[in-house]
Design a protein around this motif. Structure first.
Motif, mmCIF file in Angstrom:
data_model
loop_
_atom_site.group_PDB
_atom_site.id
_atom_site.type_symbol
_atom_site.label_atom_id
_atom_site.label_comp_id
_atom_site.label_asym_id
_atom_site.label_seq_id
_atom_site.Cartn_x
_atom_site.Cartn_y
_atom_site.Cartn_z
ATOM 1 N N SER A 171 0.831 -1.203 0.000
ATOM 2 C CA SER A 171 0.000 0.000 0.000
ATOM 3 C C SER A 171 0.864 1.251 0.000
ATOM 4 O O SER A 171 2.002 1.260 0.451
ATOM 5 N N ARG A 172 0.299 2.329 -0.507
ATOM 6 C CA ARG A 172 0.962 3.625 -0.559
ATOM 7 C C ARG A 172 0.118 4.638 0.208
ATOM 8 O O ARG A 172 -1.086 4.735 -0.021
ATOM 9 N N ARG A 173 0.786 5.363 1.112
ATOM 10 C CA ARG A 173 0.088 6.335 1.932
ATOM 11 C C ARG A 173 0.829 7.654 1.873
ATOM 12 O O ARG A 173 2.041 7.718 2.125
ATOM 13 N N ALA A 174 0.105 8.715 1.525
ATOM 14 C CA ALA A 174 0.715 10.021 1.281
ATOM 15 C C ALA A 174 1.428 10.544 2.514
ATOM 16 O O ALA A 174 0.933 10.430 3.640
ATOM 17 N N CYS A 175 2.593 11.133 2.298
ATOM 18 C CA CYS A 175 3.347 11.731 3.389
ATOM 19 C C CYS A 175 4.106 12.944 2.870
ATOM 20 O O CYS A 175 4.265 13.141 1.660
ATOM 21 N N VAL A 176 4.572 13.757 3.810
ATOM 22 C CA VAL A 176 5.354 14.942 3.458
ATOM 23 C C VAL A 176 6.523 15.031 4.428
ATOM 24 O O VAL A 176 6.360 14.865 5.639
ATOM 25 N N TRP A 177 7.712 15.268 3.892
ATOM 26 C CA TRP A 177 8.925 15.384 4.690
ATOM 27 C C TRP A 177 9.317 16.853 4.705
ATOM 28 O O TRP A 177 9.955 17.349 3.801
ATOM 29 N N TYR A 178 8.872 17.548 5.762
ATOM 30 C CA TYR A 178 9.135 18.977 5.851
ATOM 31 C C TYR A 178 10.637 19.234 6.010
ATOM 32 O O TYR A 178 11.329 18.509 6.724
#
Length: 273
Positions: free
Chosen positions: A156-163
């Motif tokens: 599965s792919r789950r959206a993320c953000v690396w600030y």
């Protein structure tokens, strides 16, 4: 019209079957693409505009990419570009040491400093969790997605953000209080595919509960849950939902890090032994 120069097979130490230019900075001074290699790993290449109007070919992957026997001293079997920031300073990169697990990375195209997110268990992300880069903002913030296995949705792919300036990426479903994000994660396909240069908005593509494609735009400044990107704080209210560190919703405590969303909108991280 200017044809972009290409490195030779002798220079790279593996077969170069042409190149592809895919992303460019706002002013066109930096172009990012890949080398077409025999194993379709697509190692990153950069072209830089010179004062005379020509482009210089910079095979930046050469210092990192070791897919082939001639380059076995290099650290990565995968070193491919995902995008370039509009100011031309950063490249969003996906890397892998052996080709089995990918990791998000940012490459400073000025200093050639590489930052790779590899979870080691010291943070909230479980060791062995893979991730991929999608795009990069002008400050180096990376948009992307986690890759994990779920019973109903393998890989599965789950959206993320690396600030920029933080230790690890955060899942959008943990960072922002939108029920749809939980739904997209549970369906097993949620990608944060692009990000604006000012890091204010992101563009996502996902499956809904009926496994139909949906797209969305998210404002990174609105509707945050208040979850800390460094350490959790004690919060009040009754428990509304509980998740594992990977973002899978659970009905009871499980061993390891549990993330609890409370009825007052706050989020608490609890370690269950």
């Amino acid at each position: 019209m200017t044809r972009l120069p290409e490195p030779s097979s002798e220079e790279m130490g593996f077969s170069v079957n042409g190149t592809s230019a895919n992303f460019c900075s706002e002013d066109g001074s930096v172009i990012v693409g890949y080398i077409a290699d025999d194993h379709t790993t697509r190692p990153i290449i950069v072209w830089r505009l010179q004062d005379d109007g020509t482009y210089l070919c910079d095979p930046v992957c050469k210092e990192f990419f070791g897919r082939y026997e001639e380059n076995t001293d290099k650290p990565y079997a995968v070193f491919k570009a995902a995008n370039v920031s509009r100011n031309g300073k950063y490249a969003a990169v996906t890397v892998s040491e052996d080709g089995s697990v990918n990791h998000m990375a940012r490459l400073d195209l000025g200093t050639m400093q590489l930052e790779v997110f590899t979870p080691d268990g010291s943070g909230s992300v479980e060791t062995g969790t893979g991730s991929e880069s999608g795009a990069v903002a002008d400050d180096g913030t990376i948009a992307g997605w986690y890759q994990t296995s779920m019973v109903l949705a393998p890989y599965s792919r789950r959206a993320c953000v690396w600030y920029a300036g933080t230790a690890e990426p955060v899942m959008l479903s943990e960072e922002y209080d939108y029920p749809e994000l939980d739904e997209f994660d549970q369906a097993g396909y949620n990608l944060l595919y692009d990000i604006t240069p000012d890091c204010k908005r992101g563009l996502g593509i996902a499956y809904n509960a009926d496994y139909e494609y949906v797209t969305y735009v998210i404002d990174f400044k609105d509707n945050t849950t208040g979850i800390s990107r460094t350490a959790a704080v004690t919060a009040g209210g009754d428990e509304a939902a509980r998740y594992t560190a990977e973002g899978v919703r659970i009905n009871a405590p499980v061993k390891g890090l549990n993330i609890i969303r409370k009825t007052d909108g706050t989020v608490v991280k609890v370690m269950v032994k």
